[in-house]
Scaffold this active site. Structure first.
Site, mmCIF file in Angstrom:
data_model
loop_
_atom_site.group_PDB
_atom_site.id
_atom_site.type_symbol
_atom_site.label_atom_id
_atom_site.label_comp_id
_atom_site.label_asym_id
_atom_site.label_seq_id
_atom_site.Cartn_x
_atom_site.Cartn_y
_atom_site.Cartn_z
ATOM 1 N N ASN A 132 1.200 -1.143 0.067
ATOM 2 C CA ASN A 132 0.165 -0.065 0.122
ATOM 3 C C ASN A 132 0.630 1.392 0.104
ATOM 4 O O ASN A 132 -0.052 2.446 0.347
ATOM 5 C CB ASN A 132 -0.585 0.232 1.299
ATOM 6 C CG ASN A 132 -0.824 0.112 2.640
ATOM 7 O OD1 ASN A 132 1.157 0.195 2.943
ATOM 8 N ND2 ASN A 132 -0.678 0.246 3.364
ATOM 9 N N HIS A 134 3.430 2.009 2.074
ATOM 10 C CA HIS A 134 4.251 2.345 3.612
ATOM 11 C C HIS A 134 5.535 2.604 3.624
ATOM 12 O O HIS A 134 6.206 1.164 2.830
ATOM 13 C CB HIS A 134 3.248 1.837 5.439
ATOM 14 C CG HIS A 134 3.348 0.000 4.834
ATOM 15 N ND1 HIS A 134 2.879 -0.976 5.195
ATOM 16 C CD2 HIS A 134 4.629 -0.261 4.885
ATOM 17 C CE1 HIS A 134 2.966 -1.881 5.685
ATOM 18 N NE2 HIS A 134 4.588 -1.418 5.141
HETATM 19 C C1 F6R Z 1 9.946 -3.317 8.312
HETATM 20 C C2 F6R Z 1 8.995 -2.331 7.644
HETATM 21 C C3 F6R Z 1 7.689 -2.266 6.790
HETATM 22 C C4 F6R Z 1 8.387 -3.539 5.419
HETATM 23 C C5 F6R Z 1 7.672 -3.189 4.536
HETATM 24 C C6 F6R Z 1 7.316 -4.513 3.595
HETATM 25 O O1 F6R Z 1 10.196 -2.718 9.266
HETATM 26 O O2 F6R Z 1 8.998 -1.467 8.046
HETATM 27 O O3 F6R Z 1 7.350 -1.167 6.328
HETATM 28 O O4 F6R Z 1 9.453 -2.772 4.625
HETATM 29 O O5 F6R Z 1 6.008 -3.980 4.911
HETATM 30 O O6 F6R Z 1 7.632 -5.339 4.282
HETATM 31 P P1 F6R Z 1 7.819 -6.939 3.528
HETATM 32 O O7 F6R Z 1 9.659 -7.034 2.618
HETATM 33 O O8 F6R Z 1 8.525 -7.970 4.299
HETATM 34 O O9 F6R Z 1 7.659 -6.815 1.828
#
Ligand code: F6R
Length: 246
Positions: A132, A134
């Site tokens: 999304n 973030h």
């Molecule tokens: C983790 C964090 C999150 C992840 C994001 C992607 O510390 O801050 O913003 O970077 O949710 O997660 P993955 O890499 O598991 O797809």
């Protein structure tokens, strides 16, 4: 903004950047994201450390975020994950690691403490991106000036992270997270995106307007961002011919 696309090339670029930061400043403070995306980068850095090519013994580590309520020794806490998958393999001393405490008695006070820790300077912040848009746990709608604080997690984020915790019901509904404004104060930023599920978010982050609807788009405001992405995550950029290195 420098954008490097490819599997091995991109990971090598990211590892070169981390190594460059630590070579220039051996006691650098490195901010590490958790999650699946940076795993190949951390593995490559651990390999280089084993080979004696990079030395993290004087480096410091900080975290991006932590689940509210989880103690650092909880297997699903981000602190635990960082020690297990990042700072341990890289040889960063425990006393050089200062992570957000999810179990702090006063979470708001913990966020204020963390702002003070980060204010000493983050030399490089590694980021992943949510589907999304973030970054850290700054969900859509987050102000670009936001600081470290307690945040509610979007249902989609809880769903996406479910695999890391035992069940969806066990997944905390809130977290402590660096703010977008906090992240933008890092001297350098390395954003990693892998997989088709991130393509739309990455395209909005890099090509769309700076808009709280896609918190990662705020990275356009920073003057030292490197983006490394695999072909799948960069699909939207490639179609538009927008891959560039500036
Ligand atoms: C983790 C964090 C999150 C992840 C994001 C992607 O510390 O801050 O913003 O970077 O949710 O997660 P993955 O890499 O598991 O797809």
């Amino acid at each position: 903004m420098r954008v490097v696309v490819g599997a091995d090339d991109a990971i090598a670029t990211g590892a070169n950047l981390v190594a460059e930061v630590v070579a220039a400043r051996p006691d650098a403070t490195l901010g590490f994201a958790t999650g699946a995306t940076p795993a190949p980068l951390y593995a490559e850095l651990a390999r280089r450390r084993q080979a004696g090519l990079v030395d993290f013994s004087r480096a410091h580590a900080v975290a991006l975020d932590e689940y509210l309520g989880l103690a650092p020794d909880h297997a699903d806490s981000y602190a635990h994950q960082l020690h297990r998958e990042v700072t341990g393999p890289l040889g960063i001393a425990r006393e050089h690691c200062d992570f957000l405490r999810g179990d702090a008695p006063d979470p708001d006070e913990e966020c204020v403490r963390y702002e003070r820790v980060l204010a000493r300077g983050v030399d490089l912040q590694v980021l992943g991106i949510g589907r999304n848009g973030h970054i850290a746990f700054n969900e859509p709608g987050t102000d670009v000036a936001s600081r470290t604080r307690v945040v509610q997690l979007a249902p989609s984020t809880r769903q996406a992270n479910r695999g890391l915790l035992s069940t969806l019901a066990d997944t905390p509904e809130a977290a402590l997270s660096q703010g977008v404004g906090t992240i933008l104060e890092a001297r350098r930023i390395l954003l990693i995106a892998r997989g088709a599920a991130k393509a739309e978010a990455l395209e909005r982050a890099l090509r769309g307007p700076v808009d709280p609807a896609c918190p990662a788009s705020a990275l356009q405001l920073h003057d030292d961002v490197t983006v490394i992405a695999d072909e799948e995550a960069a699909a939207g950029l490639a179609q538009a011919g927008a891959i560039r290195s500036t």
